[in-house]
Design a protein around this motif. Structure first.
Motif, PDB file in Angstrom:
ATOM      1  N   LYS A 145       0.848  -1.254   0.137  1.00 22.38           N
ATOM      2  CA  LYS A 145       0.134  -0.085  -0.157  1.00 22.38           C
ATOM      3  C   LYS A 145       0.888   1.269  -0.046  1.00 22.38           C
ATOM      4  O   LYS A 145       1.806   1.264   0.508  1.00 22.38           O
ATOM      5  CB  LYS A 145      -0.822  -0.054   1.359  1.00 22.38           C
ATOM      6  N   VAL A 146       0.361   2.331  -0.591  1.00 22.74           N
ATOM      7  CA  VAL A 146       1.017   3.530  -0.804  1.00 22.74           C
ATOM      8  C   VAL A 146       0.269   4.649   0.005  1.00 22.74           C
ATOM      9  O   VAL A 146      -0.954   4.922  -0.455  1.00 22.74           O
ATOM     10  CB  VAL A 146       1.361   3.826  -2.278  1.00 22.74           C
ATOM     11  N   ASN A 147       0.503   5.380   0.717  1.00 21.38           N
ATOM     12  CA  ASN A 147       0.246   6.620   1.454  1.00 21.38           C
ATOM     13  C   ASN A 147      -0.056   7.554   0.227  1.00 21.38           C
ATOM     14  O   ASN A 147       0.729   8.282  -0.253  1.00 21.38           O
ATOM     15  CB  ASN A 147       0.938   7.354   2.354  1.00 21.38           C
ATOM     16  N   ILE A 148      -1.261   7.965   0.010  1.00 23.35           N
ATOM     17  CA  ILE A 148      -1.631   8.843  -1.091  1.00 23.35           C
ATOM     18  C   ILE A 148      -1.985  10.330  -0.578  1.00 23.35           C
ATOM     19  O   ILE A 148      -2.589  11.278  -1.206  1.00 23.35           O
ATOM     20  CB  ILE A 148      -2.796   8.587  -2.219  1.00 23.35           C
ATOM     21  N   GLY A 149      -1.905  10.520   0.642  1.00 19.03           N
ATOM     22  CA  GLY A 149      -1.977  11.885   1.548  1.00 19.03           C
ATOM     23  C   GLY A 149      -3.616  11.917   2.064  1.00 19.03           C
ATOM     24  O   GLY A 149      -4.283  10.963   2.049  1.00 19.03           O
TER      25      GLY A 149
ATOM     26  N   PHE B 144      -9.827  10.412   0.036  1.00 20.93           N
ATOM     27  CA  PHE B 144     -11.112   9.922   0.223  1.00 20.93           C
ATOM     28  C   PHE B 144     -11.970   9.586  -0.943  1.00 20.93           C
ATOM     29  O   PHE B 144     -13.047  10.572  -1.530  1.00 20.93           O
ATOM     30  CB  PHE B 144     -12.009  10.523   1.245  1.00 20.93           C
ATOM     31  N   THR B 145     -11.901   8.420  -1.631  1.00 19.34           N
ATOM     32  CA  THR B 145     -12.467   8.340  -3.071  1.00 19.34           C
ATOM     33  C   THR B 145     -13.673   7.611  -3.011  1.00 19.34           C
ATOM     34  O   THR B 145     -14.360   7.426  -4.046  1.00 19.34           O
ATOM     35  CB  THR B 145     -11.352   7.705  -4.059  1.00 19.34           C
ATOM     36  N   LEU B 146     -14.108   7.071  -1.933  1.00 20.37           N
ATOM     37  CA  LEU B 146     -15.453   6.378  -1.917  1.00 20.37           C
ATOM     38  C   LEU B 146     -16.408   7.323  -2.219  1.00 20.37           C
ATOM     39  O   LEU B 146     -16.440   8.569  -1.667  1.00 20.37           O
ATOM     40  CB  LEU B 146     -15.469   5.513  -0.417  1.00 20.37           C
ATOM     41  N   PRO B 147     -17.638   6.759  -2.617  1.00 19.13           N
ATOM     42  CA  PRO B 147     -18.586   7.797  -3.045  1.00 19.13           C
ATOM     43  C   PRO B 147     -19.501   8.298  -2.038  1.00 19.13           C
ATOM     44  O   PRO B 147     -19.707   7.358  -0.755  1.00 19.13           O
ATOM     45  CB  PRO B 147     -19.426   6.855  -3.962  1.00 19.13           C
TER      46      PRO B 147
ATOM     47  N   THR C 278     -17.729  11.228  -6.277  1.00 20.34           N
ATOM     48  CA  THR C 278     -16.432  10.760  -5.685  1.00 20.34           C
ATOM     49  C   THR C 278     -15.286  12.173  -5.726  1.00 20.34           C
ATOM     50  O   THR C 278     -15.279  12.922  -6.461  1.00 20.34           O
ATOM     51  CB  THR C 278     -15.805   9.876  -6.660  1.00 20.34           C
ATOM     52  N   MET C 279     -14.586  12.262  -4.487  1.00 21.99           N
ATOM     53  CA  MET C 279     -13.445  13.207  -4.435  1.00 21.99           C
ATOM     54  C   MET C 279     -12.283  12.588  -4.154  1.00 21.99           C
ATOM     55  O   MET C 279     -12.361  11.369  -3.542  1.00 21.99           O
ATOM     56  CB  MET C 279     -14.014  14.205  -3.481  1.00 21.99           C
ATOM     57  N   PRO C 280     -11.083  12.839  -4.538  1.00 24.46           N
ATOM     58  CA  PRO C 280     -10.893  14.111  -4.986  1.00 24.46           C
ATOM     59  C   PRO C 280     -10.903  14.309  -6.675  1.00 24.46           C
ATOM     60  O   PRO C 280     -10.505  15.199  -7.125  1.00 24.46           O
ATOM     61  CB  PRO C 280      -9.424  14.488  -4.636  1.00 24.46           C
ATOM     62  N   ASP C 281     -11.423  13.359  -7.330  1.00 24.79           N
ATOM     63  CA  ASP C 281     -11.275  13.313  -8.723  1.00 24.79           C
ATOM     64  C   ASP C 281     -12.903  14.061  -9.180  1.00 24.79           C
ATOM     65  O   ASP C 281     -12.800  14.281 -10.384  1.00 24.79           O
ATOM     66  CB  ASP C 281     -11.596  11.996  -9.290  1.00 24.79           C
TER      67      ASP C 281
END
Length: 187
Positions: free
Chosen positions: A3-7, A11-14, A162-165
């Motif tokens: 796993k990689v820490n993406i910051g 929080f990409t869950l809907p 979804t965020m942050p996208d």
């Protein structure tokens, strides 16, 4: 795989996409709302996160009432629009056909398949937002959006954010039944 820490903003869950309805200066106002969640069963409480700088924040603080309206996928453009423009510059009062339940300052949207009218129960002040917790006093839905007397997600056709996208998504197929799917794993 590692796993990689993406910051902290990953929080990409809907989140369910809704339209928040309030009254400002005696007229209806609407705002796109993505930060919404059920927080208590009895009494039925729902939490919404609203930025302190929004006119809607002021409206909820002043009236103690609001509506949460769940649009269908056909309403993506108008839902996004009410999030793009501010009541401080644009009168959004005539964008939707509205009706009222018990609460005079919680405009409900006829075009939305599901609408909740809420009275303010509690507020939690956070650094940039306020978590408004509302007690649901009425749930409004047409028969055509229900199955066996309850709202049917396949008929309502809600969408999620979804965020942050910053994208909207349709809800997919049913993959199991809550409080049943895991029973086979119980010993």
């Amino acid at each position: 795989m590692e796993k990689v820490n993406i910051g902290p903003q990953g929080f990409t869950l809907p989140m369910p996409q809704a339209i928040l309805g309030t009254h400002i200066e005696g007229r209806p106002n609407y705002m796109a709302l993505g930060w919404v969640t059920r927080v208590n069963y009895s009494p039925p409480l729902i939490g919404i996160g609203v930025h302190k700088g929004h006119a809607t924040h002021q409206a909820i603080t002043e009236t103690g009432q609001f509506s949460i309206n769940f649009p269908s996928t056909e309403m993506v453009n108008i839902t996004d629009y009410v999030g793009l423009v501010s009541n401080k510059r644009v009168d959004k009062s005539e964008l939707f056909d509205r009706f009222y339940g018990e609460l005079k300052d919680a405009p409900l949207i006829k075009e939305c398949p599901l609408s909740l009218e809420c009275k303010l129960y509690e507020t939690v002040s956070l650094p940039t937002n306020t978590l408004f917790i509302g007690e649901i006093v009425g749930t409004w839905c047409e028969e055509r959006y229900m199955t066996d007397g309850v709202p049917d997600i396949s008929k309502i056709k809600p969408f999620v954010l979804t965020m942050p996208d910053n994208r909207y998504w349709e809800v997919g197929r049913c993959v199991g039944h809550a409080w049943k799917a895991g029973k086979a794993l119980k010993k």
